[in-house]
Design a protein around this motif. Structure first.
Motif: not given
Ligand code: GLU
Ligand code: ZN
Length: 301
Positions: A22-44
């Motif tokens: 759900r957090t992943a979904l909301l982060a994606w929706l926000h980036s795309r709602a702004l017409g912006g870029r969306h990044l995936l970052r592994f915190e390892d």
């Protein structure tokens, strides 16, 4: 100027559960709602907890839900960046070695009369004037400035202020085993990748002022923060990998329809949606959420 940029930053310590999704979904929706870029970052960076198989399971889970990303990064491949930031603070005289064990820190907190007993133990600065055990491997701590720092949440409108020395304490930026701390890596990475909007779980809200403080010390910009509620189970308890929350992977491999999973996630936010939806079909709901939070109307792309 960077275009609007958001990110999802999972720790690859296990499989994603519905709450992470759900957090992943909301982060994606926000980036795309702004017409912006969306990044995936592994915190390892916490290598002891990392599970090598989790990287690919997370990628597949996200792809299965239709949550695409424009670029990917992995913190363990960017250690020189964190080393550079730490070197800047060191050169400014803001870093000192600390050889206290957990037990010694706990003891020092108990012994420091009048210490605030807030929600979180605050390191009382034992090693500020020099370490007592130079033979031990030292963690590196940031001598926090004697200031109150505030963070604002752009979803709730809330402001959270913390007095750094008494409510936060000197932060470990590199552990004794050489691992860089999450707070350092997160602010360095967000700035290095041009992140303008951070959508993440509400569990990180209390940590936001110290991250804002670090941004200030490093001369980095502060992104907008939007903290979203954590998903809870029927008992009202937060879903957790350790608590046996069913992994998304099981639904995926069991042949579940991702559109029904997305609908269930949306309904858990009290959004009214059909039984099956795509991620893009949820964009209007997120725009409404932003508008209700006082954002000016966003273009309906
Ligand atoms: N890696 C963190 C987590 O999985 C998220 C960090 C962030 O979004 O700033 O909880
Ligand atoms: Zn110490």
């Amino acid at each position: 100027m960077f275009p609007p940029t958001g990110r999802f930053a999972p720790s690859p310590t296990g499989a994603m559960h519905l709450g992470n999704a759900r957090t992943a979904l909301l982060a994606w929706l926000h980036s795309r709602a702004l017409g912006g870029r969306h990044l995936l970052r592994f915190e390892d960076l916490d290598t002891g907890r990392v599970r090598p198989w989790a990287f690919d399971v997370i990628r597949r889970d996200l792809a299965w839900l239709g949550l695409d990303w424009d670029a990917e990064s992995t913190q363990s491949a960017r250690l020189d960046l964190y080393a550079g930031a730490l070197a800047r603070l060191t050169a400014a005289g803001e870093i000192y070695p600390c050889t206290c064990t957990r037990r010694e820190v706990a003891g020092a907190i108990r012994d420091s009369a009048g210490a605030p007993h807030g929600p979180e133990p605050v390191y009382p600065g034992t090693c500020r004037a020099g370490t007592r055990n130079p033979e031990r491997p030292a963690a590196l701590r940031w001598r926090v400035p004697d200031r109150t720092v505030c963070a604002r949440d752009a979803l709730s409108g809330e402001t959270l202020c913390q007095h750094l020395p008494t409510e936060v304490g000197d932060l470990v930026l590199r552990r004794g085993d050489g691992a860089y701390a999450y707070h350092l890596a997160v602010v360095v990475d967000d700035a290095a990748t041009g992140v303008t909007d951070v959508v993440r779980g509400a569990d990180l809200w209390p940590a936001t002022p110290r991250q804002v403080a670090l941004q200030g010390a490093l001369g980095l910009p502060t992104p907008r923060y939007l903290h979203v509620p954590l998903m809870t189970d029927f008992r009202g308890e937060r879903l957790a990998k350790r608590g046996g929350a069913p992994p998304l992977r099981a639904l995926r491999e069991g042949g579940e329809d991702p559109a029904r999973v997305l609908a269930a996630l949306a309904r858990s936010l009290s959004w009214e949606v059909p039984d099956a939806v795509t991620a893009a079909e949820l964009l209007p709901q997120w725009r409404q959420t932003l508008t209700a939070a006082g954002w000016s109307p966003l273009s309906q792309t």
